[in-house]
Design a protein around this motif. Structure first.
Motif, PDB file in Angstrom:
ATOM      1  N   GLU A  29      30.545 127.390  75.714  1.00 42.24           N
ATOM      2  CA  GLU A  29      31.075 127.476  74.351  1.00 42.24           C
ATOM      3  C   GLU A  29      30.660 126.243  73.553  1.00 42.24           C
ATOM      4  O   GLU A  29      30.268 126.333  72.392  1.00 42.24           O
ATOM      5  N   TYR A  30      30.753 125.092  74.207  1.00 41.63           N
ATOM      6  CA  TYR A  30      30.402 123.821  73.575  1.00 41.63           C
ATOM      7  C   TYR A  30      28.928 123.799  73.202  1.00 41.63           C
ATOM      8  O   TYR A  30      28.552 123.314  72.137  1.00 41.63           O
ATOM      9  N   GLU A  31      28.079 124.337  74.097  1.00 43.22           N
ATOM     10  CA  GLU A  31      26.638 124.372  73.834  1.00 43.22           C
ATOM     11  C   GLU A  31      26.315 125.262  72.644  1.00 43.22           C
ATOM     12  O   GLU A  31      25.377 124.994  71.892  1.00 43.22           O
ATOM     13  N   MET A  32      27.092 126.307  72.432  1.00 38.17           N
ATOM     14  CA  MET A  32      26.864 127.230  71.323  1.00 38.17           C
ATOM     15  C   MET A  32      27.150 126.550  69.982  1.00 38.17           C
ATOM     16  O   MET A  32      26.373 126.668  69.044  1.00 38.17           O
ATOM     17  N   ARG A  63      38.709 126.935  70.549  1.00 36.51           N
ATOM     18  CA  ARG A  63      38.228 127.987  69.650  1.00 36.51           C
ATOM     19  C   ARG A  63      39.273 128.356  68.605  1.00 36.51           C
ATOM     20  O   ARG A  63      38.976 128.486  67.435  1.00 36.51           O
ATOM     21  N   SER A  64      40.535 128.530  69.042  1.00 40.67           N
ATOM     22  CA  SER A  64      41.555 129.038  68.123  1.00 40.67           C
ATOM     23  C   SER A  64      42.796 128.155  68.006  1.00 40.67           C
ATOM     24  O   SER A  64      43.629 128.380  67.141  1.00 40.67           O
ATOM     25  N   GLY A  65      42.938 127.177  68.898  1.00 43.83           N
ATOM     26  CA  GLY A  65      44.120 126.320  68.900  1.00 43.83           C
ATOM     27  C   GLY A  65      45.063 126.585  70.058  1.00 43.83           C
ATOM     28  O   GLY A  65      45.993 125.818  70.285  1.00 43.83           O
ATOM     29  N   LYS A  66      44.836 127.664  70.809  1.00 42.75           N
ATOM     30  CA  LYS A  66      45.739 127.991  71.919  1.00 42.75           C
ATOM     31  C   LYS A  66      45.491 127.118  73.151  1.00 42.75           C
ATOM     32  O   LYS A  66      46.425 126.583  73.734  1.00 42.75           O
ATOM     33  N   ARG A  67      44.227 126.989  73.566  1.00 42.46           N
ATOM     34  CA  ARG A  67      43.928 126.160  74.742  1.00 42.46           C
ATOM     35  C   ARG A  67      44.202 124.690  74.468  1.00 42.46           C
ATOM     36  O   ARG A  67      44.681 123.971  75.338  1.00 42.46           O
ATOM     37  N   ALA A  92      38.919 128.250  62.455  1.00 41.78           N
ATOM     38  CA  ALA A  92      39.365 127.760  61.148  1.00 41.78           C
ATOM     39  C   ALA A  92      38.310 126.852  60.521  1.00 41.78           C
ATOM     40  O   ALA A  92      38.075 126.898  59.313  1.00 41.78           O
ATOM     41  N   TRP A  93      37.644 126.039  61.337  1.00 41.41           N
ATOM     42  CA  TRP A  93      36.584 125.157  60.847  1.00 41.41           C
ATOM     43  C   TRP A  93      35.478 126.002  60.202  1.00 41.41           C
ATOM     44  O   TRP A  93      35.004 125.697  59.106  1.00 41.41           O
ATOM     45  N   ALA A  94      35.069 127.074  60.888  1.00 40.30           N
ATOM     46  CA  ALA A  94      34.004 127.937  60.373  1.00 40.30           C
ATOM     47  C   ALA A  94      34.440 128.633  59.089  1.00 40.30           C
ATOM     48  O   ALA A  94      33.642 128.810  58.161  1.00 40.30           O
ATOM     49  N   GLU A  95      35.701 129.012  59.013  1.00 40.91           N
ATOM     50  CA  GLU A  95      36.200 129.744  57.852  1.00 40.91           C
ATOM     51  C   GLU A  95      36.397 128.825  56.641  1.00 40.91           C
ATOM     52  O   GLU A  95      36.049 129.184  55.524  1.00 40.91           O
ATOM     53  N   GLU A  96      36.940 127.627  56.874  1.00 40.58           N
ATOM     54  CA  GLU A  96      37.334 126.764  55.761  1.00 40.58           C
ATOM     55  C   GLU A  96      36.348 125.648  55.434  1.00 40.58           C
ATOM     56  O   GLU A  96      36.294 125.192  54.292  1.00 40.58           O
ATOM     57  N   ILE A  97      35.581 125.171  56.413  1.00 44.21           N
ATOM     58  CA  ILE A  97      34.748 123.984  56.209  1.00 44.21           C
ATOM     59  C   ILE A  97      33.255 124.313  56.233  1.00 44.21           C
ATOM     60  O   ILE A  97      32.532 123.991  55.312  1.00 44.21           O
ATOM     61  N   ASP A  98      32.800 124.925  57.319  1.00 44.45           N
ATOM     62  CA  ASP A  98      31.362 125.138  57.500  1.00 44.45           C
ATOM     63  C   ASP A  98      31.069 126.545  58.001  1.00 44.45           C
ATOM     64  O   ASP A  98      31.100 126.801  59.196  1.00 44.45           O
ATOM     65  N   PRO A  99      30.751 127.456  57.059  1.00 41.46           N
ATOM     66  CA  PRO A  99      30.471 128.843  57.465  1.00 41.46           C
ATOM     67  C   PRO A  99      29.223 128.988  58.334  1.00 41.46           C
ATOM     68  O   PRO A  99      29.014 130.024  58.942  1.00 41.46           O
ATOM     69  N   GLU A 100      28.420 127.921  58.435  1.00 45.70           N
ATOM     70  CA  GLU A 100      27.221 127.966  59.291  1.00 45.70           C
ATOM     71  C   GLU A 100      27.578 127.764  60.771  1.00 45.70           C
ATOM     72  O   GLU A 100      26.749 127.989  61.632  1.00 45.70           O
ATOM     73  N   THR A 101      28.796 127.333  61.046  1.00 44.32           N
ATOM     74  CA  THR A 101      29.239 127.119  62.426  1.00 44.32           C
ATOM     75  C   THR A 101      29.192 128.437  63.181  1.00 44.32           C
ATOM     76  O   THR A 101      29.737 129.434  62.712  1.00 44.32           O
TER      77      THR A 101
END
Length: 104
Positions: A29-32, A63-67, A92-101
């Motif tokens: 996941e981190y590599e992605m 990814r979502s805040g649960k882990r 949330a980062w992808a949605e609010e800050i950087d849609p390229e994530t």
């Protein structure tokens, strides 16, 4: 549990604030996609807790805040008091800050 928003995290990064970012996702996941934090997968967070600073603010993310919330609960039982959960995680980062994530 203390939380921090993705906007607050971005502000910390932009201002060069001294804090530690811990990513508790898995290697693949981190590599992605990642935000440059130190990778300590949830399954090893207690074993590798020595890598986590006790003297400055630490933001824990996944990814979502649960882990990350689960990691914080485990670490707080070990005496950590300086941990903040990244609310909404990478999604949330992808949605609010950087849609390229890249999200998955």
């Amino acid at each position: 549990m203390k939380e921090i928003s993705v906007q607050e995290l971005k502000d910390k990064m932009d201002s060069g604030e001294d804090f530690q970012l811990i990513d508790v996702r898995e290697d693949f996941e981190y590599e992605m996609s990642n935000l440059g934090g130190e990778l300590i997968p949830l399954s090893g967070v207690l074993i590798e807790s020595g890598k986590i600073d006790k003297n400055k603010e630490v933001v824990v993310m996944c990814r979502s805040g649960k882990r990350s919330a689960a990691a914080i609960m485990q670490l707080e039982q070990q005496g950590f008091t300086n941990l903040y959960n990244l609310k909404g995680g990478l999604l949330a980062w992808a949605e609010e800050i950087d849609p390229e994530t890249q999200v998955y």
